[in-house]
Design a protein around this motif. Structure first.
Motif, PDB file in Angstrom:
ATOM      1  N   ALA A 173       1.006  -1.175   0.055  1.00  0.00           N
ATOM      2  CA  ALA A 173      -0.105  -0.083   0.127  1.00  0.00           C
ATOM      3  C   ALA A 173       0.804   1.340  -0.057  1.00  0.00           C
ATOM      4  O   ALA A 173       1.653   1.339   0.860  1.00  0.00           O
ATOM      5  N   GLY A 174       0.508   2.347  -0.896  1.00  0.00           N
ATOM      6  CA  GLY A 174       1.214   3.479  -1.037  1.00  0.00           C
ATOM      7  C   GLY A 174       2.765   3.353  -1.911  1.00  0.00           C
ATOM      8  O   GLY A 174       3.238   4.128  -2.089  1.00  0.00           O
ATOM      9  N   GLY A 175       3.073   1.916  -2.499  1.00  0.00           N
ATOM     10  CA  GLY A 175       3.996   1.791  -3.169  1.00  0.00           C
ATOM     11  C   GLY A 175       3.694   2.258  -4.611  1.00  0.00           C
ATOM     12  O   GLY A 175       2.688   2.604  -4.962  1.00  0.00           O
ATOM     13  N   LEU A 176       4.634   2.404  -5.538  1.00  0.00           N
ATOM     14  CA  LEU A 176       4.711   2.979  -6.755  1.00  0.00           C
ATOM     15  C   LEU A 176       4.701   1.623  -7.914  1.00  0.00           C
ATOM     16  O   LEU A 176       5.516   0.919  -7.762  1.00  0.00           O
ATOM     17  N   LEU A 177       3.867   1.967  -9.045  1.00  0.00           N
ATOM     18  CA  LEU A 177       3.823   1.099 -10.079  1.00  0.00           C
ATOM     19  C   LEU A 177       4.235   1.750 -11.150  1.00  0.00           C
ATOM     20  O   LEU A 177       3.675   2.944 -11.383  1.00  0.00           O
ATOM     21  N   LEU A 178       5.459   1.475 -11.912  1.00  0.00           N
ATOM     22  CA  LEU A 178       5.791   1.925 -13.129  1.00  0.00           C
ATOM     23  C   LEU A 178       5.717   1.397 -14.284  1.00  0.00           C
ATOM     24  O   LEU A 178       5.950   0.272 -14.274  1.00  0.00           O
ATOM     25  N   GLU A 207      -2.301   8.240 -10.832  1.00  0.00           N
ATOM     26  CA  GLU A 207      -0.946   8.586 -11.541  1.00  0.00           C
ATOM     27  C   GLU A 207      -0.454   9.621 -10.903  1.00  0.00           C
ATOM     28  O   GLU A 207      -0.979  10.811 -10.629  1.00  0.00           O
ATOM     29  N   VAL A 208       0.777   9.730 -10.638  1.00  0.00           N
ATOM     30  CA  VAL A 208       1.645  10.695 -10.055  1.00  0.00           C
ATOM     31  C   VAL A 208       2.742  11.343 -10.803  1.00  0.00           C
ATOM     32  O   VAL A 208       3.190  12.513 -10.467  1.00  0.00           O
ATOM     33  N   SER A 209       3.061  10.738 -11.906  1.00  0.00           N
ATOM     34  CA  SER A 209       3.994  11.453 -12.860  1.00  0.00           C
ATOM     35  C   SER A 209       3.766  10.886 -14.184  1.00  0.00           C
ATOM     36  O   SER A 209       3.760   9.777 -14.573  1.00  0.00           O
ATOM     37  N   VAL A 210       4.371  11.762 -15.300  1.00  0.00           N
ATOM     38  CA  VAL A 210       4.266  11.174 -16.506  1.00  0.00           C
ATOM     39  C   VAL A 210       5.604  12.067 -17.296  1.00  0.00           C
ATOM     40  O   VAL A 210       5.945  13.182 -17.089  1.00  0.00           O
ATOM     41  N   THR A 211       6.655  11.060 -17.816  1.00  0.00           N
ATOM     42  CA  THR A 211       7.618  11.403 -18.510  1.00  0.00           C
ATOM     43  C   THR A 211       7.858  10.756 -19.924  1.00  0.00           C
ATOM     44  O   THR A 211       8.221   9.646 -19.734  1.00  0.00           O
ATOM     45  N   SER A 213       7.420   8.206 -22.531  1.00  0.00           N
ATOM     46  CA  SER A 213       6.325   7.063 -22.498  1.00  0.00           C
ATOM     47  C   SER A 213       6.475   6.394 -21.032  1.00  0.00           C
ATOM     48  O   SER A 213       5.955   5.542 -20.744  1.00  0.00           O
ATOM     49  N   LEU A 214       6.746   6.797 -19.917  1.00  0.00           N
ATOM     50  CA  LEU A 214       7.014   6.282 -18.595  1.00  0.00           C
ATOM     51  C   LEU A 214       5.711   7.034 -17.862  1.00  0.00           C
ATOM     52  O   LEU A 214       5.556   8.135 -17.676  1.00  0.00           O
ATOM     53  N   ARG A 215       4.969   6.075 -17.189  1.00  0.00           N
ATOM     54  CA  ARG A 215       3.983   6.424 -16.288  1.00  0.00           C
ATOM     55  C   ARG A 215       4.277   5.761 -14.769  1.00  0.00           C
ATOM     56  O   ARG A 215       4.685   4.625 -14.631  1.00  0.00           O
ATOM     57  N   VAL A 216       3.926   6.627 -13.785  1.00  0.00           N
ATOM     58  CA  VAL A 216       4.220   6.523 -12.447  1.00  0.00           C
ATOM     59  C   VAL A 216       2.930   6.556 -11.831  1.00  0.00           C
ATOM     60  O   VAL A 216       2.509   7.803 -11.700  1.00  0.00           O
ATOM     61  N   LEU A 217       2.705   5.474 -11.062  1.00  0.00           N
ATOM     62  CA  LEU A 217       1.314   5.462 -10.355  1.00  0.00           C
ATOM     63  C   LEU A 217       1.364   5.124  -8.842  1.00  0.00           C
ATOM     64  O   LEU A 217       2.282   4.121  -8.725  1.00  0.00           O
ATOM     65  N   ARG A 218       0.494   5.609  -8.030  1.00  0.00           N
ATOM     66  CA  ARG A 218       0.529   4.979  -6.758  1.00  0.00           C
ATOM     67  C   ARG A 218      -0.580   4.062  -6.379  1.00  0.00           C
ATOM     68  O   ARG A 218      -1.563   4.523  -6.659  1.00  0.00           O
ATOM     69  N   ARG A 219      -0.337   3.246  -5.405  1.00  0.00           N
ATOM     70  CA  ARG A 219      -1.311   2.217  -4.910  1.00  0.00           C
ATOM     71  C   ARG A 219      -1.932   3.063  -3.697  1.00  0.00           C
ATOM     72  O   ARG A 219      -1.144   3.602  -3.019  1.00  0.00           O
ATOM     73  N   SER A 220      -3.159   2.738  -3.671  1.00  0.00           N
ATOM     74  CA  SER A 220      -3.830   3.789  -2.357  1.00  0.00           C
ATOM     75  C   SER A 220      -3.402   2.952  -1.178  1.00  0.00           C
ATOM     76  O   SER A 220      -3.021   1.897  -1.120  1.00  0.00           O
ATOM     77  N   GLY A 221      -3.644   3.814  -0.162  1.00  0.00           N
ATOM     78  CA  GLY A 221      -3.342   3.386   1.343  1.00  0.00           C
ATOM     79  C   GLY A 221      -1.822   3.396   1.505  1.00  0.00           C
ATOM     80  O   GLY A 221      -0.966   4.234   0.546  1.00  0.00           O
ATOM     81  N   GLY A 222      -1.387   3.217   2.715  1.00  0.00           N
ATOM     82  CA  GLY A 222       0.110   3.344   3.309  1.00  0.00           C
ATOM     83  C   GLY A 222       0.166   4.802   3.715  1.00  0.00           C
ATOM     84  O   GLY A 222      -0.667   5.791   3.493  1.00  0.00           O
TER      85      GLY A 222
END
Length: 222
Positions: A173-178, A207-211, A213-222
């Motif tokens: 929870a709260g971790g990042l998915l790239l 989604e927390v950042s876009v650069t 073709s890279l997408r960074v997303l956060r899992r809820s919680g944490g």
């Protein structure tokens, strides 16, 4: 389009010059701006969760350098999952094939020696655990949480979906998915990572950042 994660100081973490130089010298395809974004996300995830950082699809270790450097800074470790036989587009007669990576004895791609040399040259071997095998098989026997999952392996729907379904359950929870190589326009590239990105958003990731073709997303919680 690019917006980046911000650290406690209000600025995104950037790799040290020697880390960035090792990244640029390594065999691979990731542009520098996307690499810097990977590093920022890795530092944020490692600092926030204290957990290992996991990469699916390491090739010759170019992006692994960034995860390993972030792990070193945070006192954790980078985990890499790759069978090191090359993805579909890296096979003979395909666009991204590199004949210097073929093992002449077995006649198949083998990126593991180059991967190890890359980490050795960067001084980061001690901060990486290389899991050599196919992602679904490794995920099926993996039993610990991770703070980051970076999907950058095979680009077919079968492979990208298996990477998502295999590893997202292990993301804290709260971790990042790239997710790398996300191309909303089919003219720019394959659509499998894009479909995984859409699925992640539909399943509650933010989604927390876009650069590039890279997408960074956060899992809820944490």
């Amino acid at each position: 389009m690019a917006h980046h994660l911000r650290g406690s100081s209000g600025t995104a973490a950037r790799p040290a010059p020697e880390v960035l130089a090792s990244f640029e010298a390594a065999t691979g395809f990731m542009p520098v701006d996307e690499g810097v974004a990977v590093y920022a996300a890795a530092v944020e995830a490692a600092t926030r969760t204290g957990l290992p950082l996991l990469e699916i699809g390491s090739y010759c270790g170019r992006s692994t350098i960034l995860l390993a450097a972030a792990a070193r800074e945070a006192g954790t470790v980078a985990l890499t999952v790759d069978h090191h036989r090359g993805s579909e587009e890296q096979q003979p007669s395909w666009e991204y094939h590199d004949s210097t990576l073929v093992d002449p004895e077995v006649g198949r791609m083998d990126t593991l020696p180059r991967f190890r040399r890359t980490l050795h040259a960067a001084g980061l071997e001690d901060h990486v655990i290389a899991l050599v095998g196919r992602s679904p098989q490794v995920a099926a026997v993996w039993g610990a949480p991770v703070g980051l999952v970076f999907i950058d392996g095979g680009h077919t729907d079968e492979h990208a979906t298996a990477d998502y379904e295999g590893w997202v359950p292990h993301l804290a929870a709260g971790g990042l998915l790239l997710i790398h190589d996300v191309f909303p326009d089919p003219a720019d590239g394959g659509q499998a990572p894009y479909r995984v990105w859409l699925r992640a958003l539909a399943e509650g990731f933010t989604e927390v950042s876009v650069t590039g073709s890279l997408r960074v997303l956060r899992r809820s919680g944490g």
